[in-house]
Design a protein around this motif. Structure first.
Motif, mmCIF file in Angstrom:
data_model
loop_
_atom_site.group_PDB
_atom_site.id
_atom_site.type_symbol
_atom_site.label_atom_id
_atom_site.label_comp_id
_atom_site.label_asym_id
_atom_site.label_seq_id
_atom_site.Cartn_x
_atom_site.Cartn_y
_atom_site.Cartn_z
ATOM 1 N N THR A 291 0.871 -1.179 0.012
ATOM 2 C CA THR A 291 -0.040 -0.055 0.029
ATOM 3 C C THR A 291 0.729 1.094 0.079
ATOM 4 N N ASN A 292 0.419 2.082 -0.851
ATOM 5 C CA ASN A 292 1.112 3.512 -0.859
ATOM 6 C C ASN A 292 0.211 4.561 -0.854
ATOM 7 N N GLU A 293 0.679 5.714 -0.103
ATOM 8 C CA GLU A 293 -0.498 6.754 0.144
ATOM 9 C C GLU A 293 0.165 8.192 -0.382
ATOM 10 N N GLU B 51 -3.252 0.263 -3.724
ATOM 11 C CA GLU B 51 -2.868 -0.900 -3.225
ATOM 12 C C GLU B 51 -2.170 -1.617 -4.516
ATOM 13 N N ARG C 18 -6.657 13.023 -0.943
ATOM 14 C CA ARG C 18 -5.579 11.910 -0.565
ATOM 15 C C ARG C 18 -5.870 10.739 -1.444
ATOM 16 N N TRP C 19 -4.926 10.093 -1.973
ATOM 17 C CA TRP C 19 -5.143 8.679 -2.700
ATOM 18 C C TRP C 19 -4.384 7.745 -1.668
ATOM 19 N N ARG C 20 -4.781 6.451 -1.781
ATOM 20 C CA ARG C 20 -4.264 5.385 -1.392
ATOM 21 C C ARG C 20 -4.372 4.152 -2.464
#
Length: 125
Positions: free
Chosen positions: A70-72, A87, A83-85
């Motif tokens: 996971t990156n944010e 996977e 904001r984005w997340r």
């Protein structure tokens, strides 16, 4: 000669007409308010879609090969910060990875306003 009846509306008729008018106007204003709110939500979702598309396009354009997990991050779009997340997951083909991007609006908390899935390919050497 018969007495002439006065012309015009009685007080009771006027009050009934005003009550009907008040109900109709309040329903119209409520409908306008719902339409305005729906329009704002639709705009937020559209901008969220753009943020997700931009994130996938950035990964593809830079030739990045992200590690699974996971990156944010954040992205500015239309004068607001989102904001984005993402996977990142392995696929059956080792040359591709699946990327699921969720975008959260400034006021949405943990509720995603947009979701998009895509694939990135490992750069050939």
């Amino acid at each position: 000669m018969t007495p002439r009846r006065p012309r015009g509306f009685t007080l009771l008729e006027t009050l009934v007409a005003l009550a009907i008018l008040a109900i109709a106007l309040s329903a119209a204003f409520r409908a306008m308010g719902v339409t305005t709110q729906s329009s704002g939500e639709l705009r937020e979702r559209l901008i969220g879609d753009w943020v997700a598309e931009n994130r996938l396009a950035e990964l593809r354009a830079t030739g990045a090969w992200p590690n699974p997990g996971t990156n944010e991050g954040t992205a500015d779009q239309a004068g607001r910060s989102y904001r984005w997340r993402e996977e990142v997951k392995n696929t059956a083909n080792p040359l591709f990875r699946r990327v699921d991007v969720a975008v959260f609006g400034p006021d949405s908390g943990d509720h995603a306003i947009a979701r998009l899935s895509g694939y990135v390919a490992r750069p050939l050497q």
